[in-house]
Design an enzyme around this catalytic site. Structure first.
Site, PDB file in Angstrom:
ATOM      1  N   CYS A  36      40.832  30.578  49.830  1.00  0.00           N
ATOM      2  CA  CYS A  36      41.567  31.603  49.093  1.00  0.00           C
ATOM      3  C   CYS A  36      42.644  30.972  48.197  1.00  0.00           C
ATOM      4  O   CYS A  36      43.476  30.200  48.682  1.00  0.00           O
ATOM      5  CB  CYS A  36      42.215  32.521  50.115  1.00  0.00           C
ATOM      6  SG  CYS A  36      43.177  33.855  49.428  1.00  0.00           S
ATOM      7  N   CYS A  48      40.784  32.337  41.269  1.00  0.00           N
ATOM      8  CA  CYS A  48      40.626  33.344  42.331  1.00  0.00           C
ATOM      9  C   CYS A  48      39.184  33.259  42.820  1.00  0.00           C
ATOM     10  O   CYS A  48      38.269  33.055  42.017  1.00  0.00           O
ATOM     11  CB  CYS A  48      40.920  34.732  41.758  1.00  0.00           C
ATOM     12  SG  CYS A  48      40.543  36.087  42.886  1.00  0.00           S
ATOM     13  N   HIS A  75      37.062  35.359  43.553  1.00  0.00           N
ATOM     14  CA  HIS A  75      36.094  36.331  43.044  1.00  0.00           C
ATOM     15  C   HIS A  75      35.595  36.033  41.625  1.00  0.00           C
ATOM     16  O   HIS A  75      34.545  36.498  41.227  1.00  0.00           O
ATOM     17  CB  HIS A  75      36.712  37.728  43.030  1.00  0.00           C
ATOM     18  CG  HIS A  75      36.846  38.320  44.388  1.00  0.00           C
ATOM     19  ND1 HIS A  75      37.605  37.739  45.378  1.00  0.00           N
ATOM     20  CD2 HIS A  75      36.315  39.442  44.933  1.00  0.00           C
ATOM     21  CE1 HIS A  75      37.538  38.481  46.467  1.00  0.00           C
ATOM     22  NE2 HIS A  75      36.767  39.522  46.224  1.00  0.00           N
ATOM     23  N   GLU A 133      33.561  42.690  43.538  1.00  0.00           N
ATOM     24  CA  GLU A 133      33.156  43.321  44.811  1.00  0.00           C
ATOM     25  C   GLU A 133      32.080  44.386  44.569  1.00  0.00           C
ATOM     26  O   GLU A 133      31.156  44.525  45.352  1.00  0.00           O
ATOM     27  CB  GLU A 133      34.360  44.004  45.468  1.00  0.00           C
ATOM     28  CG  GLU A 133      35.440  43.058  45.930  1.00  0.00           C
ATOM     29  CD  GLU A 133      35.283  42.648  47.385  1.00  0.00           C
ATOM     30  OE1 GLU A 133      34.466  43.248  48.082  1.00  0.00           O
ATOM     31  OE2 GLU A 133      36.002  41.701  47.787  1.00  0.00           O
ATOM     32  N   ASP A 166      39.232  32.826  54.155  1.00  0.00           N
ATOM     33  CA  ASP A 166      39.664  33.558  52.960  1.00  0.00           C
ATOM     34  C   ASP A 166      40.174  34.922  53.409  1.00  0.00           C
ATOM     35  O   ASP A 166      39.922  35.351  54.534  1.00  0.00           O
ATOM     36  CB  ASP A 166      38.462  33.727  52.004  1.00  0.00           C
ATOM     37  CG  ASP A 166      38.817  34.548  50.764  1.00  0.00           C
ATOM     38  OD1 ASP A 166      39.897  34.303  50.188  1.00  0.00           O
ATOM     39  OD2 ASP A 166      38.039  35.435  50.380  1.00  0.00           O
ATOM     40  N   SER A 167      40.864  35.590  52.511  1.00  0.00           N
ATOM     41  CA  SER A 167      41.343  36.943  52.794  1.00  0.00           C
ATOM     42  C   SER A 167      40.176  37.916  53.017  1.00  0.00           C
ATOM     43  O   SER A 167      40.338  38.929  53.663  1.00  0.00           O
ATOM     44  CB  SER A 167      42.181  37.432  51.621  1.00  0.00           C
ATOM     45  OG  SER A 167      41.436  37.333  50.425  1.00  0.00           O
TER      46      SER A 167
HETATM   47  N1  DGL Z   1      40.875  35.557  47.889  1.00  0.00           N
HETATM   48  C1  DGL Z   1      41.875  35.971  46.953  1.00  0.00           C
HETATM   49  C2  DGL Z   1      42.217  34.779  46.021  1.00  0.00           C
HETATM   50  O1  DGL Z   1      41.428  33.895  45.817  1.00  0.00           O
HETATM   51  C3  DGL Z   1      41.440  37.156  46.127  1.00  0.00           C
HETATM   52  C4  DGL Z   1      41.360  38.456  46.917  1.00  0.00           C
HETATM   53  C5  DGL Z   1      42.699  38.854  47.510  1.00  0.00           C
HETATM   54  O2  DGL Z   1      43.599  39.284  46.762  1.00  0.00           O
HETATM   55  O3  DGL Z   1      42.853  38.723  48.721  1.00  0.00           O
HETATM   56  O4  DGL Z   1      43.291  34.728  45.504  1.00  0.00           O
END
Ligand code: DGL
Length: 272
Positions: A76, A187, A189, A155, A13-14
């Site tokens: 992600c 997403c 999060h 977060e 993931d990012s």
């Molecule tokens: N992991 C990203 C997503 O699921 C969210 C956080 C980001 O913008 O990197 O789209």
């Protein structure tokens, strides 16, 4: 030599939000070994351009392949929206994303066929959820909106109280106006804010609204994939969860535990 099924699943993931997918995988497949990579040095991806996201995602996936994984799960949504084709072409390994499972679950949950998606700007701009939903049902219709404030709220652990309630209501409102009966949390999060998003959706849309979590749908997809390929780890011992990050911020343990739902035990910083 390690048997193929004992190799870890490579999840990336990012940042740390993808640990919501690890949490779902852990619940569905407690004996699997998992190697998670969070590109915490370069998060967020959701506000960046497509070419940049593809470049970063290729670096993450190549790192996992070098580490020796049996398959790659893109946790992600943003990467799953813009990069899976590139990764599937470049890598000699199965690559699973979060968008198709989420879209399938949404089509199954929706009665009217009107589906709303909340996601990052990059995911919304890609149109990936609309394509994935249409691939399952030509009758379905998708409206997508970016909900950028939900990422920092998750977060920060602001998952309850007045501020996240107001933000959730504000983001649900255009979906209600569009007449959706199903809301996809598109997403990594957003599952942390599920209770307040569900509450906002019930208030604005009605008690019949369905909220779909792509993390859970992805874990179900990975179970089916491992069984079909006979890649499920057979040992009946709890799998090992290793976490690698490209930056180790001071707040790592608190934020990681929030997404993982448990303490992150094996953590190391890596350079891609
Ligand atoms: N992991 C990203 C997503 O699921 C969210 C956080 C980001 O913008 O990197 O789209």
């Amino acid at each position: 030599m390690t048997a193929r099924e004992d190799l870890p699943l490579g999840v990336f993931d990012s940042g740390l939000g993808g640990l919501t997918v690890v949490r779902a995988l852990r619940a569905a497949l407690p004996n699997e070994n998992i190697l998670y990579l969070g590109d915490t040095a370069r998060v967020p991806y959701g506000t960046k351009g497509e070419a940049t996201v593809v470049k970063y995602a290729s670096g993450c996936a190549a790192h996992l392949v070098r580490a020796g994984v049996k398959a790659i799960v893109i946790a992600c949504n943003t990467v799953s929206a813009v990069a899976p084709e590139r990764l599937r072409i470049d890598l000699d390994l199965p690559v699973l994303g979060v968008i198709e499972p989420g879209a399938r679950a949404a089509v199954a949950a929706s009665t009217s066929g009107k589906i709303g998606v909340l996601a990052t700007q990059a995911t919304v701009s890609s149109g990936a959820y609309a394509r994935a939903v249409l691939a399952c049902s030509t009758r379905a219709e998708v409206v997508s909106f970016a909900a950028p404030l939900l990422v920092p709220l998750a977060e920060e652990g602001w998952t309850d109280g007045e501020v996240p309630r107001l933000v959730a209501a504000r983001y649900i409102e255009p979906l209600a106006r569009a007449g959706v009966d199903t809301v996809v949390l598109g997403c990594t999060h957003y599952p942390l804010l599920r209770p307040i998003l569900e509450e906002a959706a019930r208030n604005a849309i009605g008690p019949h609204v369905s909220v779909v979590d792509s993390a859970l749908a992805t874990a179900e997809d990975v179970v089916r994939f491992l069984d079909a390929r006979k890649l499920r780890r057979e040992a009946q011992t709890p799998g090992r969860i290793r976490i690698q990050v490209t930056d180790l911020p001071r707040t790592f343990s608190t934020v990681a535990a929030r997404f993982l739902g448990a303490d992150a035990e094996e953590v190391e910083q890596v350079d891609l």
